[in-house]
Design an enzyme around this catalytic site. Structure first.
Site, mmCIF file in Angstrom:
data_model
loop_
_atom_site.group_PDB
_atom_site.id
_atom_site.type_symbol
_atom_site.label_atom_id
_atom_site.label_comp_id
_atom_site.label_asym_id
_atom_site.label_seq_id
_atom_site.Cartn_x
_atom_site.Cartn_y
_atom_site.Cartn_z
ATOM 1 N N HIS A 76 0.819 -1.222 0.000
ATOM 2 C CA HIS A 76 0.000 0.000 0.000
ATOM 3 C C HIS A 76 0.852 1.271 0.000
ATOM 4 C CE1 HIS A 76 0.028 1.009 4.420
ATOM 5 N NE2 HIS A 76 0.127 -0.290 4.588
ATOM 6 N N ASP B 238 5.733 1.853 7.077
ATOM 7 C CA ASP B 238 4.497 1.105 6.809
ATOM 8 C C ASP B 238 3.706 1.920 5.790
ATOM 9 O OD1 ASP B 238 2.065 -0.154 6.799
ATOM 10 O OD2 ASP B 238 1.531 0.417 8.844
ATOM 11 N N GLU C 172 -5.320 1.907 2.309
ATOM 12 C CA GLU C 172 -5.259 0.719 3.162
ATOM 13 C C GLU C 172 -5.509 1.088 4.616
ATOM 14 O OE1 GLU C 172 -3.446 -2.474 5.682
ATOM 15 O OE2 GLU C 172 -2.946 -0.345 5.625
ATOM 16 N N GLU C 173 -4.947 2.225 5.027
ATOM 17 C CA GLU C 173 -4.960 2.599 6.450
ATOM 18 C C GLU C 173 -6.346 3.017 6.944
ATOM 19 O OE1 GLU C 173 -2.682 1.891 8.351
ATOM 20 O OE2 GLU C 173 -0.739 2.006 7.351
ATOM 21 N N HIS D 170 3.157 3.521 12.741
ATOM 22 C CA HIS D 170 2.149 4.588 12.716
ATOM 23 C C HIS D 170 2.542 5.807 13.547
ATOM 24 C CE1 HIS D 170 -1.449 1.881 11.349
ATOM 25 N NE2 HIS D 170 -0.340 1.687 10.652
#
Ligand code: CO
Length: 343
Positions: free
Chosen positions: A61, A171, A199-200, A310
């Site tokens: 992603h 990420d 995606e998140e 994150h």
């Protein structure tokens, strides 16, 4: 280093344009076909060297957890909401970049001198925070940013110690970078690469990438939690830096295909590539969306262990990244011989 360019690129969910442009330029010379779908997923096909070979979807992603401007007040301060899983306790005093023009700002709050003793004991809540971009009025702010602009952490990318790097959005820019490397090689199998959006905020881009592509199996390339830090208990570590890419058995969105997992583990053993199993069942990836597409797609997830996921500064070990590329490469090269294991 491509990973550094990807890490520092601006890519809130739904605003992945800068990341997509970097990837498009990187992969165009190496693929047979490239296109962007209606949601913004960047897709590419690279035909296999064997006629009628399986079609393997590889997904990573492009988006990162971010904030979004929701209000600009008369004094030029910005209010915001989160996009994806951000711990609001990490936000105060962080440096940020607002909108595609990357306007610098800082997340402000009441200074310690002004807090009551009770307030000092509590974490700041989102409602106590605002973004200060140095504007004195709404008009000044509106000349620079707009409601709806994404906001990302303003983090430098740097090397830490011997062989580790620190940066934002690892990420899943590590997955994007790994997928670029894989697309530079040709395999017996046909590759369908998907650099996904959103995606998140709930695996949204990933839901559509396997439609109509006759995918036989999917590998998701990701970053995942490493909790090998002071005071974590052995059963809580999830993954550890330096022990190779992590293979998911189960998370909140996917039970990995057991045959694919077996093939991956056998390939790693045979090639002497270290790997670890991801221990615990939480979290999710695009694999959760992809494996439920059409009649179902056997899916596995390979992830680079990553501390402080994150947050403005995540940390990975470059050897884990290298071994993720090596394992994916060996899997694709050997898949035709091992496919009899697939039911
Ligand atoms: Co991710």
């Amino acid at each position: 280093m491509l990973l550094e360019r990807l890490s520092t690129a601006f890519g809130p969910p739904g605003q992945e344009d800068e990341v997509r442009e970097i990837l498009r330029q990187e992969i165009t010379p190496h693929v047979d076909k490239i296109w962007t779908d209606a949601l913004g997923n960047l897709l590419a096909e690279k035909r296999g060297s064997v006629q009628g070979a399986p079609r393997v979807l590889l997904a990573a992603h492009m988006d990162e957890v971010a904030l979004m401007v929701t209000h600009i007040d008369k004094n030029g301060y910005l209010r915001f909401r989160t996009m994806g899983g951000i711990d609001q306790r990490v936000l105060v005093s962080k440096l940020v970049l607002v909108g595609p023009q990357k306007v610098p700002g800082v997340i402000g709050s009441k200074a310690i001198h002004l807090l009551t003793p009770e307030e000092r004991e509590k974490a700041f809540h989102l409602r106590d925070l605002y973004i200060d971009i140095g504007a004195g009025t709404r008009e000044e702010a509106e000349a620079l940013v707009s409601i709806g602009d994404g906001v990302v952490f303003n983090s430098s990318f740097c090397h830490l110690g011997d062989g580790r790097v620190r940066g934002k959005a690892l990420d899943d820019r590590v997955g994007c970078s790994a997928l670029v490397e894989i697309l530079q090689r040709r395999y017996p199998v046909t590759l369908v690469a998907a650099f996904t959006v959103q995606e998140e905020v709930g695996l949204r881009g990933g839901r559509v990438v396997a439609f109509g592509e006759e995918i036989d199996l999917a590998l998701v390339l990701e970053a995942t939690t490493a909790f090998d830090v002071p005071d974590s208990k052995p059963h809580e570590t999830v993954t550890c830096l330096g022990q190779g890419p992590a293979l998911t058995i189960m998370d909140s969105t996917l039970i990995a295909d057991p045959n694919l997992l077996t093939i991956l583990r056998e390939t790693a053993l045979e090639q002497g590539i270290p790997y670890q199993l991801r221990r615990t069942g939480g979290g999710g990836t695009d694999g959760g969306a992809i494996h439920l597409t059409e009649g179902g797609v056997p899916t596995a997830v390979l992830a680079v262990p990553c501390r402080y996921l994150h947050s403005p500064a995540s940390v990975i070990e470059l050897n884990d990244y290298r071994h993720l590329v090596d394992l994916t490469d060996a899997f694709l090269a050997k898949f035709m011989e091992r496919r009899t294991k697939l039911g």
